[in-house]
Design an enzyme around this catalytic site. Sequence first.
Site, PDB file in Angstrom:
ATOM      1  N   TYR A   6     -10.489   1.660  -9.458  1.00 32.24           N
ATOM      2  CA  TYR A   6     -10.122   2.865  -8.699  1.00 32.24           C
ATOM      3  C   TYR A   6      -8.633   3.207  -8.886  1.00 32.24           C
ATOM      4  O   TYR A   6      -8.213   4.317  -8.573  1.00 32.24           O
ATOM      5  CB  TYR A   6     -10.408   2.722  -7.199  1.00 32.24           C
ATOM      6  CG  TYR A   6     -11.851   2.441  -6.817  1.00 32.24           C
ATOM      7  CD1 TYR A   6     -12.885   2.553  -7.737  1.00 32.24           C
ATOM      8  CD2 TYR A   6     -12.175   2.074  -5.519  1.00 32.24           C
ATOM      9  CE1 TYR A   6     -14.199   2.276  -7.385  1.00 32.24           C
ATOM     10  CE2 TYR A   6     -13.492   1.801  -5.156  1.00 32.24           C
ATOM     11  CZ  TYR A   6     -14.495   1.898  -6.100  1.00 32.24           C
ATOM     12  OH  TYR A   6     -15.798   1.625  -5.734  1.00 32.24           O
ATOM     13  N   HIS A  65     -18.287  -5.892 -10.011  1.00 28.73           N
ATOM     14  CA  HIS A  65     -18.560  -4.459  -9.866  1.00 28.73           C
ATOM     15  C   HIS A  65     -19.891  -4.022 -10.510  1.00 28.73           C
ATOM     16  O   HIS A  65     -20.604  -3.188  -9.977  1.00 28.73           O
ATOM     17  CB  HIS A  65     -17.395  -3.664 -10.469  1.00 28.73           C
ATOM     18  CG  HIS A  65     -17.180  -2.337  -9.834  1.00 28.73           C
ATOM     19  ND1 HIS A  65     -15.939  -1.801  -9.636  1.00 28.73           N
ATOM     20  CD2 HIS A  65     -18.049  -1.411  -9.353  1.00 28.73           C
ATOM     21  CE1 HIS A  65     -16.055  -0.613  -9.057  1.00 28.73           C
ATOM     22  NE2 HIS A  65     -17.330  -0.359  -8.882  1.00 28.73           N
TER      23      HIS A  65
END
Length: 288
Positions: free
Chosen positions: A52, A110
């Site tokens: 991010y 992830h």
Amino acid sequence: MSLSVEAINGVEIPQLGFGVYNVKQGKDGVFEKTISEAIKTGYRHFDTARIYGNEEALGREIQNSGIAREDFFLTSKVWTTDLGYAQTQRAFEKSCKKLNTNYLDMYLIHFAGPHYVEAWKAMEKLYTEGKVRVIGVANFEIEHLEHLMKHAKIAPMVNQIETHPEFQQHRLREYMLHHQILHEAWGPLGQGNKSLFENEVLKSIARHHQKTVGQVILRWHLNRDTIVIPKSSNPKRIKENIDILDFHLSDEEMDRIGEMDTGKRYSVNPKGYNVNPIVVSLMKLFLK
Ligand code: NAD
């Protein structure tokens, strides 16, 4: 906001957190204002990830809040290009440094990209060393969980997966329940998708409780013992999304929402591009 769910190791996870994916960063200070508003409103659980690109900014705002680190619940995730035993440990240290902390409350793989089993061994080490309180995965399907658990000493405690009323994840959820893996929903509001927010069932339930559709969706997740991490940069919605404990959905309302499942995701299929070894090699060239 004090609701929590308990991981298999007894750690309490605040059930309603705040996601920071795609919160705009820049000179206008939207990111900083959003996080400070969220903290002021009462959120203490924040969900970020290396990919991010906002761990540093989030760490700064948490420090600026003046609230003790232990009062927060911080999650980050190891990206696909950092999977592997040594790589994952290095990635963890980097994330901690950016977040300005020496431990994480939760660390997740992830995606089930190449070398996720080796990465899991690193997660187990970090957990055993007391550097992470809860270890888990994101976007893992049953086949990934099965394979991982065959090689793991410690089973994943959480799986963060796309979930909303039109994509309820029945099969995976049942499997996770059986293995005591907590369900965490990403995109709990369907990423703001119109098809959800204009749905007549949700609208009528919202009217009945004098709540918004967003609040009804989040309440539905909580009733299913799912952890939610809605994202918003809008102060009104930031407040709205946490103000969901003063009403209840009846069994009949839960059933009506249960019938909305279409089995279709709105977002990426976890078997997609971001776990393809060729794409991962290319990503390595571009990601520092
Ligand atoms: P979300 O379901 O939280 O939806 C966010 C969007 O919904 C906002 O941008 C806004 O447009 C709208 N919204 C928010 N509150 C609203 C309200 N009260 N009323 C109407 N509209 C509203 O989607 P998300 O941000 O993609 O998911 C939440 C978090 O999950 C992310 O921020 C991130 O931390 C995490 N996430 C993880 C993965 C993963 O692969 N593990 C993928 C995506 C997101």
